[in-house]
Design an enzyme around this catalytic site. Structure first.
Site, PDB file in Angstrom:
ATOM      1  CG  HIS A 113      -2.119   0.881   0.784  1.00  0.00           C
ATOM      2  ND1 HIS A 113      -2.162   2.187   1.373  1.00  0.00           N
ATOM      3  CD2 HIS A 113      -3.423   0.710   0.677  1.00  0.00           C
ATOM      4  CE1 HIS A 113      -3.230   2.672   0.976  1.00  0.00           C
ATOM      5  NE2 HIS A 113      -3.969   1.826   0.469  1.00  0.00           N
TER       6      HIS A 113
ATOM      7  CG  ASP B 285      -8.664  -4.061  -2.440  1.00  0.00           C
ATOM      8  OD1 ASP B 285      -9.997  -3.732  -2.161  1.00  0.00           O
ATOM      9  OD2 ASP B 285      -8.308  -3.122  -3.056  1.00  0.00           O
TER      10      ASP B 285
HETATM   11  N1  CMC Z   1       3.955  -7.858  -5.319  1.00  0.00           N
HETATM   12  C1  CMC Z   1       5.103  -7.620  -5.237  1.00  0.00           C
HETATM   13  N2  CMC Z   1       6.082  -6.818  -5.062  1.00  0.00           N
HETATM   14  C2  CMC Z   1       5.415  -5.556  -4.830  1.00  0.00           C
HETATM   15  C3  CMC Z   1       4.013  -5.567  -4.600  1.00  0.00           C
HETATM   16  C4  CMC Z   1       3.315  -6.664  -4.602  1.00  0.00           C
HETATM   17  N3  CMC Z   1       1.917  -6.430  -4.488  1.00  0.00           N
HETATM   18  N4  CMC Z   1       3.813  -4.322  -4.332  1.00  0.00           N
HETATM   19  C5  CMC Z   1       4.980  -3.468  -4.495  1.00  0.00           C
HETATM   20  N5  CMC Z   1       6.011  -4.369  -4.577  1.00  0.00           N
HETATM   21  C6  CMC Z   1       7.418  -4.000  -4.534  1.00  0.00           C
HETATM   22  C7  CMC Z   1       7.575  -3.287  -5.955  1.00  0.00           C
HETATM   23  O1  CMC Z   1       8.095  -3.972  -6.908  1.00  0.00           O
HETATM   24  C8  CMC Z   1       8.946  -2.405  -5.545  1.00  0.00           C
HETATM   25  O2  CMC Z   1      10.030  -3.217  -5.609  1.00  0.00           O
HETATM   26  P1  CMC Z   1      11.456  -2.508  -5.510  1.00  0.00           P
HETATM   27  O3  CMC Z   1      11.761  -1.470  -4.497  1.00  0.00           O
HETATM   28  O4  CMC Z   1      12.371  -3.637  -5.585  1.00  0.00           O
HETATM   29  O5  CMC Z   1      11.451  -1.606  -7.021  1.00  0.00           O
HETATM   30  C9  CMC Z   1       8.563  -2.066  -3.977  1.00  0.00           C
HETATM   31  O6  CMC Z   1       7.766  -3.138  -3.547  1.00  0.00           O
HETATM   32  C10 CMC Z   1       7.678  -0.834  -3.796  1.00  0.00           C
HETATM   33  O7  CMC Z   1       6.683  -0.768  -4.579  1.00  0.00           O
HETATM   34  P2  CMC Z   1       6.003   0.550  -5.402  1.00  0.00           P
HETATM   35  O8  CMC Z   1       5.037  -0.225  -6.624  1.00  0.00           O
HETATM   36  O9  CMC Z   1       6.980   1.255  -5.771  1.00  0.00           O
HETATM   37  O10 CMC Z   1       5.003   1.057  -4.240  1.00  0.00           O
HETATM   38  P3  CMC Z   1       3.890   2.270  -4.533  1.00  0.00           P
HETATM   39  O11 CMC Z   1       3.544   2.703  -3.182  1.00  0.00           O
HETATM   40  O12 CMC Z   1       4.209   2.990  -5.845  1.00  0.00           O
HETATM   41  O13 CMC Z   1       2.541   1.063  -4.845  1.00  0.00           O
HETATM   42  C11 CMC Z   1       0.867  -0.375  -4.481  1.00  0.00           C
HETATM   43  C12 CMC Z   1       1.669   0.633  -4.029  1.00  0.00           C
HETATM   44  C13 CMC Z   1      -0.422  -0.700  -3.641  1.00  0.00           C
HETATM   45  C14 CMC Z   1       0.208   0.121  -5.953  1.00  0.00           C
HETATM   46  C15 CMC Z   1       1.570  -1.575  -4.773  1.00  0.00           C
HETATM   47  O14 CMC Z   1       1.936  -2.204  -3.587  1.00  0.00           O
HETATM   48  C16 CMC Z   1       0.917  -2.759  -5.705  1.00  0.00           C
HETATM   49  O15 CMC Z   1       0.816  -2.774  -6.798  1.00  0.00           O
HETATM   50  N6  CMC Z   1       0.186  -3.784  -4.902  1.00  0.00           N
HETATM   51  C17 CMC Z   1      -0.808  -4.614  -5.547  1.00  0.00           C
HETATM   52  C18 CMC Z   1      -2.052  -4.016  -5.931  1.00  0.00           C
HETATM   53  C19 CMC Z   1      -3.035  -4.002  -4.928  1.00  0.00           C
HETATM   54  O16 CMC Z   1      -3.244  -4.831  -4.240  1.00  0.00           O
HETATM   55  N7  CMC Z   1      -3.512  -2.603  -4.839  1.00  0.00           N
HETATM   56  C20 CMC Z   1      -4.535  -2.443  -3.907  1.00  0.00           C
HETATM   57  C21 CMC Z   1      -4.172  -1.306  -2.904  1.00  0.00           C
HETATM   58  S1  CMC Z   1      -5.532  -1.090  -1.609  1.00  0.00           S
HETATM   59  C22 CMC Z   1      -6.875  -0.615  -2.249  1.00  0.00           C
HETATM   60  C23 CMC Z   1      -6.649   1.111  -2.224  1.00  0.00           C
HETATM   61  O17 CMC Z   1      -6.483   1.586  -1.119  1.00  0.00           O
HETATM   62  O18 CMC Z   1      -6.658   1.526  -3.626  1.00  0.00           O
END
Ligand code: CMC
Length: 437
Positions: A306, A363
């Site tokens: 998140h 989720d």
């Molecule tokens: N599985 C594997 N790796 C992950 C995941 C995941 N679900 N989420 C983040 N990472 C890794 C990402 O690859 C990155 O790694 P590195 O530092 O090596 O490049 C690191 O963790 C940081 O991730 P990010 O994508 O830069 O983090 P963010 O804050 O930009 O994104 C997120 C947050 C929710 C979009 C992301 O964690 C994600 O895609 N999660 C899966 C989708 C999901 O469950 N979304 C629902 C969010 S809750 C509902 C809402 O409030 O909207």
């Protein structure tokens, strides 16, 4: 007021430091460009506050979420969804007469204009429910035109808000009935908000649906937990679109579209699809974790991670308990639930996830719960939208009540060509390299 000094070249500028009621601090750069010609760059808005707001407080490091100051745990346990909607929109819990008026209005506005039913006829049965929902919500502005004007009356807003909250569940249930080819089931005046939705979804002329109090309670809780989450992608969309002074229905329609994406509300659908894929392909938990960690593999552990919560998601904690209650009552042996629980355990104990502070989010569990309630997978994000609606409405209202009122209009740093001449077609044909540089 405390200030910080920005130094650039030989110049400097004093910028006010703002502090919220929970000690959150921000540098106010409202006059930055005017005073210095500089702008800030913050791709993904990770460091940018877009407004002052008194609706929802989140402390991501400590897993705190409060609506109008009330902890989410208390609301999830004690409140109804409609009470929570009132709280978010009007800033206080309703007293008895406010509750009665609000409920009465919700009941009176639960049907949609009969002519709107013809819209459904135009959708193929395979249409995604989020596409139908956004279309129908936008179409409300055709059938119930209450446009925003400079002198808009609060009663106009009240009616728009109540219409949306009541009709969205009718639209959602009808889109489901349309997709399975069953007749629409009209709302009943004597059912509560969640029970009425379940009735419209699952009753049919040959088989009335008996509302199970545990299922009604789970749905009520799910909607409350989704009701607001401050300036996330869809809420910021509602504010940005609404800042052009377009009507509330159109602003909410834009929010629904933003919510649809798999990185936002669409994740609950992706969680179940991921679990189904693991199940049908017979993947082991170790394989899934390895795939999620592999940068060259598009597989992600949906329902983990998140942007704000870096310790735990308080909504996920509540839903996990609800999941366990319903599993013990109904679905003890369901294979996807078992995979989910093993995946959760493995993720929580894996170095990659621990280091990056990736925990199960709302989720991860909401999809499992919606499945137990009987909601089809492609409608999960619709459920999220029904829950988030009061938050979007509250944020739209707050923005319109705030002075000075400004249309949202971010800037950019341009990185393209400086200037090029236009190359006529003949020249481009004879010399494909000619680009006017
Ligand atoms: N599985 C594997 N790796 C992950 C995941 C995941 N679900 N989420 C983040 N990472 C890794 C990402 O690859 C990155 O790694 P590195 O530092 O090596 O490049 C690191 O963790 C940081 O991730 P990010 O994508 O830069 O983090 P963010 O804050 O930009 O994104 C997120 C947050 C929710 C979009 C992301 O964690 C994600 O895609 N999660 C899966 C989708 C999901 O469950 N979304 C629902 C969010 S809750 C509902 C809402 O409030 O909207």
């Amino acid at each position: 007021m405390e200030k910080i000094t920005l130094k650039y070249g030989d110049n400097s500028l004093e910028l006010p430091l703002l502090e919220g009621t929970q000690g959150e601090r921000a540098i106010d750069i409202s006059n930055l460009r005017y005073s210095t010609g500089l702008i800030t760059l913050d791709v993904g808005y990770q460091n940018t506050g877009s407004c002052l707001s008194s609706i929802t407080y989140i402390d991501g490091d400590n897993g705190i979420l409060r609506y109008r100051g009330i902890p989410i745990e208390e609301l999830a346990e004690k409140a109804t969804f409609t009470e929570t909607a009132f709280l978010l929109i009007y800033g206080h819990l309703p007293n008895e007469s406010e509750r009665a008026v609000f409920s009465q209005r919700l009941t009176e506005n639960s049907m949609i204009h009969e002519e709107m039913l013809r819209f459904f006829d135009g959708f193929p049965p395979s249409a995604h429910p989020m596409a139908m929902l956004s279309t129908m919500v936008n179409a409300l502005s055709v059938y119930y035109p209450s446009f925003f004007t400079e002198s808009f009356e609060s009663v106009t807003f009240d009616m728009m808000a109540v219409r949306l909250i009541s009709k969205i569940r009718t639209i959602a249930a009808y889109s489901y009935k349309h997709s399975i080819g069953e007749p629409y089931v009209y709302p009943k005046h004597d059912l509560r908000y969640c029970a009425n939705f379940l009735h419209m979804m699952f009753s049919s002329p040959v088989k009335p649906y008996q509302v199970d109090p545990d299922i009604e309670r789970a749905l009520n809780m799910l909607l409350i937990l989704h009701a607001d989450h401050e300036q996330n992608c869809s809420t910021s969309t509602v504010r940005l679109v609404g800042s052009s002074r377009v009507n509330l229905y159109a602003s909410i329609c834009a929010g629904i579209c933003a919510l649809w994406g798999p990185l936002h509300g669409g994740a609950n659908q992706r969680v179940i699809e991921m679990l189904e894929e693991i199940h049908t392909r017979g993947l082991s938990i170790e394989q899934c974790i390895a795939m999620a960690k592999d940068r060259n593999n598009p597989f992600r552990l949906y329902g983990f991670g998140h942007r704000i919560y870096k310790n735990y998601d308080p909504r996920a904690k509540i839903l996990k308990r609800m999941c366990e209650t319903l599993i013990s009552k109904y679905w003890y042996d369901e294979p996807l639930t078992k995979i989910a629980m093993e995946l959760e355990r493995a993720g929580l104990n894996d170095e990659y996830f621990i280091e990056r502070k990736l925990y199960p989010n709302v989720d991860f569990y909401s999809g499992l719960l919606y499945r137990m309630i009987g909601i089809p997978t492609d409608m999960f994000t619709v459920m999220f939208a029904i829950g988030r609606l009061p938050g979007w409405i509250a944020q739209w209202k707050e923005m319109h009540d705030t002075r000075p009122f400004k249309i949202g209009r971010p800037r950019q740093i341009y990185t393209g060509h400086t200037i090029r001449r236009y190359v006529p077609m003949e020249e481009r044909q004879s010399d494909p390299e000619a680009q006017g540089d």
